[in-house]
Design a protein around this motif. Structure first.
Motif, short mmCIF file in Angstrom:
data_model
loop_
_atom_site.label_atom_id
_atom_site.label_comp_id
_atom_site.label_asym_id
_atom_site.label_seq_id
_atom_site.Cartn_x
_atom_site.Cartn_y
_atom_site.Cartn_z
N UNK A 175 36.95 26.20 31.31
CA UNK A 175 35.93 26.32 32.35
C UNK A 175 36.50 26.76 33.70
N UNK A 176 37.81 26.53 33.92
CA UNK A 176 38.41 26.87 35.21
C UNK A 176 39.21 28.17 35.16
N UNK A 177 39.06 28.94 34.09
CA UNK A 177 39.83 30.18 33.95
C UNK A 177 39.54 31.13 35.12
N UNK A 178 40.58 31.57 35.77
CA UNK A 178 40.37 32.39 36.96
C UNK A 178 41.51 33.40 37.12
N UNK A 179 41.14 34.59 37.59
CA UNK A 179 42.10 35.63 37.96
C UNK A 179 41.85 35.99 39.42
N UNK A 180 42.92 36.07 40.19
CA UNK A 180 42.81 36.37 41.61
C UNK A 180 43.57 37.68 41.90
N UNK A 181 42.87 38.61 42.54
CA UNK A 181 43.49 39.88 42.93
C UNK A 181 43.49 39.94 44.45
N UNK A 182 44.68 40.18 45.04
CA UNK A 182 44.80 40.25 46.49
C UNK A 182 45.51 41.55 46.89
N UNK A 183 45.04 42.09 48.01
CA UNK A 183 45.75 43.21 48.63
C UNK A 183 45.87 42.88 50.11
#
Length: 349
Positions: free
Chosen positions: A273-281
């Motif tokens: 339920x907490x699966x997350x991908x974070x993309x930062x620039x």
């Protein structure tokens, strides 16, 4: 000073000059030639001394540019001028020479001489021509590559559109509600991929690209095409307002695509339920950092060989194109891949 001694001293000084040198009188006859001149042009002193400068070396110095320079030196008393000549000289073959002409006055301006100094730039000009030819060849190859890429992108777009049309026809023809749902889902995914392809294609055609909407479109398209009810993963992104040249933007877009797809495929083997991908620039002046991180299983048991798959090789090649260093951190809390351009100082939050 004894005139004879002065003449010997002057001749000795002329012989110390590394580049070929001629000393001419006001009638443009050769008074003396340096040892370097005799050695460079492979002639004896008697074939040069006392002869008109235009007659020596089988008349090789009787060229328009040098004649004009010598005549100007006599008429206008110019201090120093140069001309470049390229000739096929006897005994030594084709040479490219920069010839400097200077006027020298003696006491009370009673006498004067013309100094003609030769610099052999044959090798330098040959290297410059090779560089220019290589540059032209490289530019032609880049043009061909650009045309091929545009053709490939056009074919991909057409293929995706054909697939989407087939799926839509099948959706309308089927009587099964479940089959229709799956076909509509497939159609949505194909159109998301097509949208991402269109955006990357548009970036390649532009001179500069605004990165936040560009990255956002790519990320949204990836989520739409790869995340469904059976695998729920949230994707969060944070992009500084920045622009980049089209070539850099395309490379960054492909990097984001590859890293996000890898996280979607491998980071969450089971539903969470907490699966997350974070993309930062993030940017700091001319420097930037691109980060793709997930809170999945990381890369358990990774070895150097296992990290050199096609995807990793592609990311490394693209990172070299944008002059960025790759840093990978993997543990039980997930995987973080950062690409940093030059040096980066994080902002204080």
């Amino acid at each position: 000073m004894d005139p004879q001694y002065a003449a010997l001293l002057a001749h000795a000084i002329v012989d110390t000059v590394r580049d070929p040198l001629l000393v001419l009188d006001c009638q443009l006859n050769v008074k003396t030639a340096s040892r370097s001149f005799l050695r460079e042009f492979q002639v004896e002193p008697e074939a040069v001394d006392g002869h008109p400068v235009y007659d020596i070396l089988d008349g090789s110095l009787n060229v328009v540019g040098l004649v004009a320079l010598l005549e100007k030196a006599l008429a206008d008393h110019t201090a120093s001028k140069a001309v470049e000549i390229e000739k096929d000289f006897p005994r030594i073959g084709k040479r490219c020479l920069v010839v400097e002409v200077s006027e020298v006055f003696f006491a009370h301006n009673v006498h004067k001489a013309i100094l003609v100094l030769f610099h052999d730039v044959t090798e330098r000009r040959s290297i410059e021509r090779e560089k220019q030819e290589l540059l032209i060849e490289t530019q032609n190859l880049l043009k061909e590559k650009h045309v091929l890429l545009l053709e490939m992108q056009h074919r991909i777009s057409n293929s995706l559109q054909i697939i989407a049309n087939i799926l839509m026809i099948k959706t309308r023809a089927t009587t099964s509600e479940e089959a229709r749902k799956h076909l509509q889902d497939a159609y949505t995914r194909v159109m998301s991929v097509a949208e991402m392809q269109r955006h990357i294609d548009g970036a390649a055609r532009a001179k500069t690209v605004s990165l936040p909407p560009y990255f956002k479109t790519i990320c949204d398209s990836l989520v739409c095409s790869m995340v469904d009810d059976n695998r729920r993963v949230s994707l969060r992104y944070e992009f500084d307002d920045a622009c980049a040249a089209s070539t850099v933007a395309v490379s960054l877009g492909l990097i984001v695509t590859e890293l996000v797809i890898n996280s979607l495929k491998y980071a969450f083997p089971t539903n969470r339920p907490d699966a997350e991908i974070v993309v930062k620039y993030e940017t700091s002046g001319d420097n930037w950092r691109l980060t793709v991180a997930d809170n999945g299983v990381g890369r358990p048991g990774e070895t150097p060989a296992s990290s050199d798959g096609l995807g990793s090789t592609l990311v490394k090649a693209l990172a070299q194109q944008v002059k960025a260093q790759i840093e990978t951190k993997s543990d039980a809390h997930g995987l973080t891949v950062s690409l940093t351009h030059v040096t980066f100082t994080p902002r204080d939050d």
